[in-house]
Design a protein around this motif. Structure first.
Motif, PDB file in Angstrom:
ATOM      1  N   ILE A  91      -4.865  62.459 -36.117  1.00  0.00           N
ATOM      2  CA  ILE A  91      -4.005  61.303 -35.886  1.00  0.00           C
ATOM      3  C   ILE A  91      -4.372  60.635 -34.557  1.00  0.00           C
ATOM      4  N   SER A  92      -3.780  59.489 -34.324  1.00  0.00           N
ATOM      5  CA  SER A  92      -4.048  58.738 -33.099  1.00  0.00           C
ATOM      6  C   SER A  92      -3.360  59.383 -31.899  1.00  0.00           C
ATOM      7  N   ALA A  93      -3.988  59.253 -30.736  1.00  0.00           N
ATOM      8  CA  ALA A  93      -3.380  59.754 -29.500  1.00  0.00           C
ATOM      9  C   ALA A  93      -2.101  59.014 -29.152  1.00  0.00           C
ATOM     10  N   ASP A  94      -1.852  57.861 -29.781  1.00  0.00           N
ATOM     11  CA  ASP A  94      -0.594  57.141 -29.554  1.00  0.00           C
ATOM     12  C   ASP A  94       0.614  58.002 -29.915  1.00  0.00           C
ATOM     13  N   ASN A  95       0.435  58.912 -30.852  1.00  0.00           N
ATOM     14  CA  ASN A  95       1.541  59.793 -31.238  1.00  0.00           C
ATOM     15  C   ASN A  95       1.956  60.697 -30.087  1.00  0.00           C
ATOM     16  N   TRP A  96       0.975  61.126 -29.295  1.00  0.00           N
ATOM     17  CA  TRP A  96       1.270  61.927 -28.103  1.00  0.00           C
ATOM     18  C   TRP A  96       2.064  61.087 -27.104  1.00  0.00           C
ATOM     19  N   ASP A  97       1.641  59.834 -26.924  1.00  0.00           N
ATOM     20  CA  ASP A  97       2.352  58.935 -26.020  1.00  0.00           C
ATOM     21  C   ASP A  97       3.801  58.733 -26.472  1.00  0.00           C
ATOM     22  N   TYR A  98       4.004  58.577 -27.773  1.00  0.00           N
ATOM     23  CA  TYR A  98       5.355  58.384 -28.286  1.00  0.00           C
ATOM     24  C   TYR A  98       6.270  59.526 -27.858  1.00  0.00           C
ATOM     25  N   ILE A  99       5.820  60.755 -28.049  1.00  0.00           N
ATOM     26  CA  ILE A  99       6.683  61.894 -27.735  1.00  0.00           C
ATOM     27  C   ILE A  99       6.939  61.975 -26.239  1.00  0.00           C
ATOM     28  N   ASP A 100       5.921  61.695 -25.415  1.00  0.00           N
ATOM     29  CA  ASP A 100       6.138  61.649 -23.970  1.00  0.00           C
ATOM     30  C   ASP A 100       7.206  60.627 -23.606  1.00  0.00           C
ATOM     31  N   VAL A 101       7.080  59.433 -24.165  1.00  0.00           N
ATOM     32  CA  VAL A 101       7.992  58.343 -23.796  1.00  0.00           C
ATOM     33  C   VAL A 101       9.410  58.633 -24.263  1.00  0.00           C
ATOM     34  N   VAL A 102       9.576  58.994 -25.531  1.00  0.00           N
ATOM     35  CA  VAL A 102      10.928  59.220 -26.048  1.00  0.00           C
ATOM     36  C   VAL A 102      11.567  60.464 -25.418  1.00  0.00           C
ATOM     37  N   SER A 103      10.728  61.366 -24.883  1.00  0.00           N
ATOM     38  CA  SER A 103      11.232  62.556 -24.192  1.00  0.00           C
ATOM     39  C   SER A 103      11.495  62.289 -22.712  1.00  0.00           C
ATOM     40  N   GLY A 104      11.119  61.110 -22.239  1.00  0.00           N
ATOM     41  CA  GLY A 104      11.343  60.773 -20.830  1.00  0.00           C
ATOM     42  C   GLY A 104      10.435  61.529 -19.881  1.00  0.00           C
TER      43      GLY A 104
ATOM     44  N   ALA B  61       8.729  49.189 -30.265  1.00  0.00           N
ATOM     45  CA  ALA B  61       8.143  49.713 -29.035  1.00  0.00           C
ATOM     46  C   ALA B  61       9.181  50.400 -28.153  1.00  0.00           C
ATOM     47  N   LEU B  62       8.668  51.276 -27.296  1.00  0.00           N
ATOM     48  CA  LEU B  62       9.462  51.996 -26.304  1.00  0.00           C
ATOM     49  C   LEU B  62       8.731  51.922 -24.974  1.00  0.00           C
ATOM     50  N   ALA B  63       9.477  51.995 -23.890  1.00  0.00           N
ATOM     51  CA  ALA B  63       8.857  51.984 -22.567  1.00  0.00           C
ATOM     52  C   ALA B  63       9.732  52.724 -21.575  1.00  0.00           C
ATOM     53  N   LEU B  64       9.091  53.441 -20.662  1.00  0.00           N
ATOM     54  CA  LEU B  64       9.775  54.034 -19.520  1.00  0.00           C
ATOM     55  C   LEU B  64       9.570  53.118 -18.326  1.00  0.00           C
ATOM     56  N   ILE B  65      10.649  52.854 -17.595  1.00  0.00           N
ATOM     57  CA  ILE B  65      10.574  51.913 -16.485  1.00  0.00           C
ATOM     58  C   ILE B  65      11.527  52.348 -15.381  1.00  0.00           C
ATOM     59  N   VAL B  66      11.155  52.092 -14.144  1.00  0.00           N
ATOM     60  CA  VAL B  66      11.997  52.426 -12.999  1.00  0.00           C
ATOM     61  C   VAL B  66      12.963  51.277 -12.726  1.00  0.00           C
ATOM     62  N   LEU B  67      14.250  51.610 -12.647  1.00  0.00           N
ATOM     63  CA  LEU B  67      15.299  50.619 -12.412  1.00  0.00           C
ATOM     64  C   LEU B  67      16.279  51.136 -11.382  1.00  0.00           C
TER      65      LEU B  67
END
Length: 312
Positions: free
Chosen positions: A171-184, A275-281
């Motif tokens: 599978i695409s490495a994007d799947n790894w990114d998804y889990i990182d992002v949704v897991s914070g 889409a999902l994104a982690l951002i500093v606020l």
């Protein structure tokens, strides 16, 4: 009203992916443990060979040069991190190594992710141990979470691994990114180096900061942020839509106006444009604040809950 992410990921029961955007700094030598203990936010002395930990290396003012997963590896340690900015990260963390019996260098080994509900049983089938960090031929297997393992090994072992993974889907490495992002789970890329203190990226909540260990570079600032409450920012999770190749730089609504909100720490976009994104606020931002992409005034983004409590 709080909300959780509705962007889902349908993983195969067993899958694998190359992770070309990730690399390790290899640390070896008689003084490797003590040297790292005086440099990084996590407690290296207390880290046993069967576990890994998140951690960071900061400058004297507590700003992060590199954010990594640290584990015992090949008679030393590995600091596994996003490849963007890793050369600068290496230069900074080895700055004082001339005074110790320690060698730090970029690892030539490749990173492979094994994912899915059968990931644990697959790793069990190719290893003898039962810890979260295990030795494999030429490298290590590291448990990241309930559905992910990282394999760090010589490139020459890849064909053999593929044979063992027969039946697993690539599978695409994007799947790894998804889990990182949704897991914070944060990361520090080149554009974000020397910008944030560990608490800004929620690292203390994720076990990547020890407040009991001795001194390390930047420790005074990190401790002050905890005990005096000087940190006013945290990392949050946003959900919305994005066109392909759109930059993940955000604006937030303030009354009838829009103001810059910053660049994503990490992001994920699926083929449908969700889409999902982690951002500093700012810590005190209202949960119902509306966001949009700076390049797309029609995009609609909103805050969703992280899977952990932001309070220490």
């Amino acid at each position: 009203m709080s909300a959780t992410s509705s962007v889902s990921l349908n993983l195969p029961s067993l899958a694998w992916t190359l992770l070309p955007d990730w690399q390790a700094i290899a640390v070896t030598g008689a003084d490797s443990k003590s040297y790292l203990q005086g440099q990084v936010t996590c407690d290296v002395v207390q880290l046993d060979a069967e576990h890994s930990t998140l951690g960071a290396h900061c400058d004297a003012k507590g700003k992060i040069w590199s954010l990594f997963r640290l584990f015992h590896h090949n008679q030393g340690y590995a600091l596994w991190q996003h490849k963007s900015g890793i050369e600068t990260a290496l230069q900074e963390i080895k700055k004082y190594s001339v005074f110790s019996k320690v060698d730090l260098e970029l690892s030539s080994q490749i990173s492979i992710g094994v994912l899915g509900e059968q990931a644990d049983s697959f790793i069990d089938s190719i290893t003898d141990g039962r810890g979260d960090v295990r030795s494999i031929t030429s490298g290590s297997a590291i448990k990241i979470d309930s559905q992910r393992w990282l394999l760090l090994l010589d490139e020459g072992e890849l064909d053999n691994l593929k044979q063992q993974l027969q039946g697993a889907e690539e599978i695409s490495a994007d799947n790894w990114d998804y889990i990182d992002v949704v897991s914070g789970i944060p990361r520090v890329t080149q554009s974000q180096q020397n910008t944030h203190i560990p608490q800004t990226l929620n690292l203390q909540v994720l076990g990547g900061v020890s407040f009991e260990k001795g001194c390390y570079t930047g420790q005074e600032t990190v401790a002050r942020a905890k005990y005096r409450g000087t940190n006013k920012k945290v990392m949050r999770l946003l959900q919305g839509s994005a066109n392909e190749n759109t930059a993940f730089t955000f604006e937030r609504q303030v009354g009838e106006n829009w103001r810059g909100a910053g660049e994503a720490i990490a992001q994920y976009r699926n083929q449908q444009g969700e889409a999902l994104a982690l951002i500093v606020l700012n810590k005190d931002i209202e949960f119902d604040t509306q966001f949009r992409l700076a390049e797309d005034s029609n995009s609609a983004w909103s805050l969703v809950e992280l899977p952990y409590d932001l309070e220490e």
